[in-house]
Design a protein around this motif. Structure first.
Motif, PDB file in Angstrom:
ATOM      1  N   ALA A  71       0.824  -1.213   0.000  1.00  0.00           N
ATOM      2  CA  ALA A  71       0.000   0.000   0.000  1.00  0.00           C
ATOM      3  C   ALA A  71       0.858   1.262   0.000  1.00  0.00           C
ATOM      4  N   GLY A  72       2.093   1.152   0.484  1.00  0.00           N
ATOM      5  CA  GLY A  72       2.968   2.318   0.519  1.00  0.00           C
ATOM      6  C   GLY A  72       3.768   2.519  -0.748  1.00  0.00           C
ATOM      7  N   GLN A  73       3.583   1.643  -1.754  1.00  0.00           N
ATOM      8  CA  GLN A  73       4.328   1.758  -3.003  1.00  0.00           C
ATOM      9  C   GLN A  73       3.422   2.329  -4.090  1.00  0.00           C
ATOM     10  N   ALA A  74       3.776   3.522  -4.599  1.00  0.00           N
ATOM     11  CA  ALA A  74       2.955   4.173  -5.632  1.00  0.00           C
ATOM     12  C   ALA A  74       2.863   3.314  -6.884  1.00  0.00           C
ATOM     13  N   ARG A  75       3.960   2.635  -7.234  1.00  0.00           N
ATOM     14  CA  ARG A  75       3.961   1.793  -8.434  1.00  0.00           C
ATOM     15  C   ARG A  75       2.947   0.666  -8.322  1.00  0.00           C
ATOM     16  N   VAL A  76       2.892   0.016  -7.172  1.00  0.00           N
ATOM     17  CA  VAL A  76       1.948  -1.088  -6.970  1.00  0.00           C
ATOM     18  C   VAL A  76       0.513  -0.569  -6.998  1.00  0.00           C
ATOM     19  N   ARG A  77       0.286   0.570  -6.343  1.00  0.00           N
ATOM     20  CA  ARG A  77      -1.068   1.142  -6.347  1.00  0.00           C
ATOM     21  C   ARG A  77      -1.508   1.498  -7.762  1.00  0.00           C
ATOM     22  N   GLU A  78      -0.583   2.001  -8.554  1.00  0.00           N
ATOM     23  CA  GLU A  78      -0.913   2.358  -9.937  1.00  0.00           C
ATOM     24  C   GLU A  78      -1.324   1.131 -10.743  1.00  0.00           C
ATOM     25  N   ILE A  79      -0.608   0.031 -10.567  1.00  0.00           N
ATOM     26  CA  ILE A  79      -0.934  -1.210 -11.282  1.00  0.00           C
ATOM     27  C   ILE A  79      -2.290  -1.745 -10.841  1.00  0.00           C
ATOM     28  N   LEU A  80      -2.528  -1.763  -9.532  1.00  0.00           N
ATOM     29  CA  LEU A  80      -3.821  -2.236  -9.030  1.00  0.00           C
ATOM     30  C   LEU A  80      -4.954  -1.369  -9.546  1.00  0.00           C
ATOM     31  N   ASP A  81      -4.715  -0.058  -9.581  1.00  0.00           N
ATOM     32  CA  ASP A  81      -5.741   0.863 -10.053  1.00  0.00           C
ATOM     33  C   ASP A  81      -5.997   0.681 -11.549  1.00  0.00           C
ATOM     34  N   GLY A  82      -4.918   0.531 -12.320  1.00  0.00           N
ATOM     35  CA  GLY A  82      -5.060   0.419 -13.769  1.00  0.00           C
ATOM     36  C   GLY A  82      -5.670  -0.878 -14.230  1.00  0.00           C
ATOM     37  N   LEU A  83      -5.339  -1.991 -13.562  1.00  0.00           N
ATOM     38  CA  LEU A  83      -5.795  -3.298 -14.022  1.00  0.00           C
ATOM     39  C   LEU A  83      -6.954  -3.870 -13.221  1.00  0.00           C
ATOM     40  N   LEU A  84      -7.042  -3.521 -11.940  1.00  0.00           N
ATOM     41  CA  LEU A  84      -8.027  -4.186 -11.087  1.00  0.00           C
ATOM     42  C   LEU A  84      -8.979  -3.222 -10.400  1.00  0.00           C
ATOM     43  N   GLY A  85      -9.056  -1.990 -10.876  1.00  0.00           N
ATOM     44  CA  GLY A  85     -10.061  -1.073 -10.360  1.00  0.00           C
ATOM     45  C   GLY A  85      -9.725  -0.444  -9.038  1.00  0.00           C
ATOM     46  N   GLY A  86      -8.458  -0.418  -8.672  1.00  0.00           N
ATOM     47  CA  GLY A  86      -8.089   0.273  -7.438  1.00  0.00           C
ATOM     48  C   GLY A  86      -7.502  -0.652  -6.408  1.00  0.00           C
ATOM     49  N   VAL A  87      -6.992  -0.061  -5.326  1.00  0.00           N
ATOM     50  CA  VAL A  87      -6.330  -0.858  -4.293  1.00  0.00           C
ATOM     51  C   VAL A  87      -7.304  -1.794  -3.586  1.00  0.00           C
ATOM     52  N   SER A  88      -8.599  -1.530  -3.729  1.00  0.00           N
ATOM     53  CA  SER A  88      -9.572  -2.452  -3.148  1.00  0.00           C
ATOM     54  C   SER A  88      -9.838  -3.634  -4.071  1.00  0.00           C
TER      55      SER A  88
ATOM     56  N   ASP B 155     -10.494  -5.197 -22.460  1.00  0.00           N
ATOM     57  CA  ASP B 155     -11.301  -4.247 -23.207  1.00  0.00           C
ATOM     58  C   ASP B 155     -10.426  -3.094 -23.690  1.00  0.00           C
ATOM     59  N   VAL B 156     -11.039  -2.140 -24.407  1.00  0.00           N
ATOM     60  CA  VAL B 156     -10.281  -1.035 -24.997  1.00  0.00           C
ATOM     61  C   VAL B 156      -9.507  -0.261 -23.937  1.00  0.00           C
ATOM     62  N   GLU B 157     -10.165  -0.005 -22.795  1.00  0.00           N
ATOM     63  CA  GLU B 157      -9.494   0.756 -21.731  1.00  0.00           C
ATOM     64  C   GLU B 157      -8.320  -0.022 -21.150  1.00  0.00           C
ATOM     65  N   GLY B 158      -8.502  -1.338 -20.983  1.00  0.00           N
ATOM     66  CA  GLY B 158      -7.422  -2.163 -20.463  1.00  0.00           C
ATOM     67  C   GLY B 158      -6.219  -2.158 -21.392  1.00  0.00           C
ATOM     68  N   VAL B 159      -6.476  -2.250 -22.703  1.00  0.00           N
ATOM     69  CA  VAL B 159      -5.395  -2.222 -23.688  1.00  0.00           C
ATOM     70  C   VAL B 159      -4.688  -0.873 -23.646  1.00  0.00           C
ATOM     71  N   GLN B 160      -5.488   0.215 -23.561  1.00  0.00           N
ATOM     72  CA  GLN B 160      -4.906   1.559 -23.501  1.00  0.00           C
ATOM     73  C   GLN B 160      -4.006   1.709 -22.270  1.00  0.00           C
ATOM     74  N   TRP B 161      -4.500   1.271 -21.118  1.00  0.00           N
ATOM     75  CA  TRP B 161      -3.704   1.407 -19.887  1.00  0.00           C
ATOM     76  C   TRP B 161      -2.411   0.611 -19.992  1.00  0.00           C
ATOM     77  N   LEU B 162      -2.526  -0.639 -20.453  1.00  0.00           N
ATOM     78  CA  LEU B 162      -1.347  -1.503 -20.529  1.00  0.00           C
ATOM     79  C   LEU B 162      -0.302  -0.915 -21.475  1.00  0.00           C
ATOM     80  N   ALA B 163      -0.740  -0.421 -22.641  1.00  0.00           N
ATOM     81  CA  ALA B 163       0.207   0.160 -23.602  1.00  0.00           C
ATOM     82  C   ALA B 163       0.920   1.364 -22.996  1.00  0.00           C
ATOM     83  N   THR B 164       0.156   2.224 -22.314  1.00  0.00           N
ATOM     84  CA  THR B 164       0.751   3.420 -21.705  1.00  0.00           C
ATOM     85  C   THR B 164       1.744   3.036 -20.620  1.00  0.00           C
ATOM     86  N   TYR B 165       1.375   2.074 -19.794  1.00  0.00           N
ATOM     87  CA  TYR B 165       2.255   1.667 -18.694  1.00  0.00           C
ATOM     88  C   TYR B 165       3.552   1.056 -19.224  1.00  0.00           C
TER      89      TYR B 165
END
Length: 603
Positions: A98-115, A160-170
């Protein structure tokens, strides 16, 4: 740049097929490599060799000491009894990740957030997850592990389109550093162009290497073929047509294509547009008449959930429409409702008397009945000849265009790969000579060359086309209109295409995330150095251009209707055609201005 993995004269045969024949290549620091090639040509095998999981027959494979390698295969290997948190975060304690911004970004981008809300929370079991959710879990775990070399086999499958967009950007910005590398197999041409700095083509036991992504690969391949005086005329024509699209289509209005514009212009200066829209509409009208399929004040439900609420949609002869949307919004269900395969919960469906409909589903079960037949017999069982591009085309000729060589046409259906069965499924549909064609995720299991061939065939097909896909390149290439399902029950026009869809989704996400009035008044654009006044002006510009695009679409629709009525009056049709071209030029200008304004807001 140092090599992380080096292959020297490696060879590998499986059965009677020589997949790699004295291949030498290297994966260097900072490389982002896309692998393309025909189904069954050895792409996945090459990735397995680089991962050290597939022994080679001869040659040498070396790695730098201490190198870490992460692999995403097409089978996720997740334990169905594991929770999502265990699968993604492993033994990491909450305070650690939870204290790592990189991990939070991945969780948010692929799994809808840290929850992990997109997949049901920390404690949800992996077993019941959908294919798309399992793909996101596997990707999230791999990206959190952050190995030196990432080897990804079709990472956009089920996204989906958003998932592909996020993954490409990351992958192309956030993860890209001078010390790591990425190698990915993909049939998604937009993703390949957005991510890759090098493209490898696996063909006939060789690995041909090209600078840049898909656009650069197409140009370089065409140039190599031209210099070598290649005799494959059909392939050359396909490549040049593809280049014409890349130069004239939506991708050319961005900075993404990396090839030399002067060389591209010289190569395609005499190329016509991929499709003659006026002729296709005229042919489609002859085959269909004025009435195709109408949904009138229609609602569509699944169980207790209403997906579409009181929407009216009239399909026109020759219309080519792509449908995008968030996961679970009902894209495939809408397609089935239009086809009459899913009942409306309210409203009315009307179908023209001359409609001959064909539906390419995501299932291959309809081939079960022909598993014992040879490929050519499974096609001619439907029909031996059809009319395509105004001339009679044989089943064998069409099969060759879609990758079935003469010898491969004699193969039994039961011995075909998944991609080849998908091709055969599409071929059998075409042989029914439909005038309305619906494609549900047609890119599944198909390689780039087959997708290009499919698009080429459909360029000369006169009828109404509806496509559901997450493949941005395919949508922009095959369709001249796009609509979106955003989960609010509406069918929304997208004059700005997929980019507009992503902007709408981004705006919705920002709105949902805002917890105070000040948050709403300080959009992401402000953080990029824009003043509040500049943000307001850009938003006004975007709104004005969207209205202009909507008016252009209405004018275009009226002209199409007039063109239908003047189908036999060649003089009048020519006048209307000239007006249509003016509208297309005007729309292109509006779209360019819209994209520039939208990109400034997004930056």
């Amino acid at each position: 740049m140092a090599n992380l993995i080096a292959a020297e004269r490696i060879s590998l045969a499986l059965g009677t097929q020589q997949l790699l024949d004295e291949v030498s290549l290297g994966v260097g620091t900072g490389d982002r490599i896309g692998i393309v090639g025909r189904n069954g040509g050895g792409k996945t095998t090459l990735l397995s060799v680089l991962a050290g999981k597939q022994p080679i027959d001869s040659g040498r494979l070396t790695r730098t000491a201490g190198l870490t390698v992460g692999v995403l295969t097409q089978q996720d290997g997740l334990s169905p009894e594991s929770t999502v948190a265990e699968a993604v975060l492993g033994d990491l304690a909450e305070h650690e990740w939870a204290g790592q911004a990189r991990v939070r970004e991945i969780l948010d981008g692929l799994l809808g957030g840290v929850s992990l809300s997109a997949v049901g929370g920390h404690d949800a079991l992996v077993g019941p997850l959908s294919g798309g959710e399992r793909r996101r879990v596997s990707l999230a775990r791999l990206l959190i592990d952050d190995p030196d070399v990432l080897l990804l086999d079709e990472p956009t499958n089920h996204l989906d389109v958003e998932g592909v967009q996020w993954l490409a950007t990351y992958l192309s910005t956030r993860r890209a550093t001078a010390g790591n590398a990425l190698v990915t197999i993909t049939h998604d041409r937009w993703f390949l162009d957005a991510v890759a700095t090098l493209t490898w083509e696996v063909v006939d036991g060789r690995v041909e290497q090209y600078e840049g992504g898909y656009a650069a690969y197409v140009l370089a391949k065409a140039e190599r073929s031209r210099v070598a005086a290649a005799t494959e005329d059909r392939r050359q024509n396909l490549l040049r047509k593809e280049l014409a699209w890349l130069r004239r289509g939506a991708p050319a209005r961005t900075s993404k294509p990396k090839f030399r514009i002067d060389a591209a212009n010289e190569l395609i200066k005499s190329e016509p547009d991929p499709r003659n829209e006026v002729e296709l509409v005229r042919f489609a009208t002859t085959r269909l008449g004025k009435d195709v399929i109408d949904l009138l004040d229609a609602s569509v439900s699944v169980g207790d959930r209403e997906l579409i609420t009181k929407q009216t949609w009239r399909l026109a002869p020759g219309e080519r429409t792509g449908i995008v949307g968030v996961n679970g919004a009902g894209k495939s269900t809408l397609l089935r409702a239009i086809a009459g395969l899913h009942p409306l919960s309210a409203g009315k469906r009307k179908e023209g008397r001359t409609v001959q409909l064909a539906f390419l589903t995501q299932e291959l079960r309809e081939l079960d009945e022909v598993m014992g037949l040879k490929v050519i017999d499974a096609i001619t069982e439907v029909k031996s000849y059809i009319m395509l591009e105004g001339k009679e085309t044989s089943a064998s000729s069409l099969a060759k265009r879609l990758g079935f060589s003469g010898s491969r046409q004699q193969t039994r259906v039961s011995d075909l790969s998944g991609g080849e069965r998908r091709r055969l499924q599409f071929l059998r549909l075409l042989m029914t000579e439909p005038n309305v064609l619906m494609l549900d995720e047609p890119t599944n299991d198909l390689d780039i060359e087959t997708l290009t061939s499919m698009e080429d065939v459909l360029d000369g097909w006169a009828g109404t086309l509806l496509v559901v896909s997450h493949d941005r390149y395919l949508l922009e290439r095959m369709c001249n209109r796009q609509v979106a399902l955003l989960g609010d029950g509406r069918i929304r026009e997208l004059p700005g295409g997929v980019e507009q869809f992503l902007e709408l989704r981004s705006a919705a996400t920002r709105s949902e995330a805002s917890t105070a009035p000040t948050s709403a008044s300080a959009p992401a654009a402000a953080s990029a150095g824009l003043s509040a006044g500049e943000v307001r002006e850009l938003r006004k510009t975007v709104a004005r251009l969207e209205k202009s695009l909507a008016r252009s679409a209405e004018r275009e629709q009226r002209l199409h209707q007039q063109l239908l009525e003047a189908a036999t009056d060649h003089v009048k049709a020519a006048e209307l055609d000239a007006q249509l071209r003016e509208i297309h030029a005007e729309r292109d200008q509006f779209e360019m201005e819209w994209l520039e304004a939208a990109e400034r807001l997004d930056d």
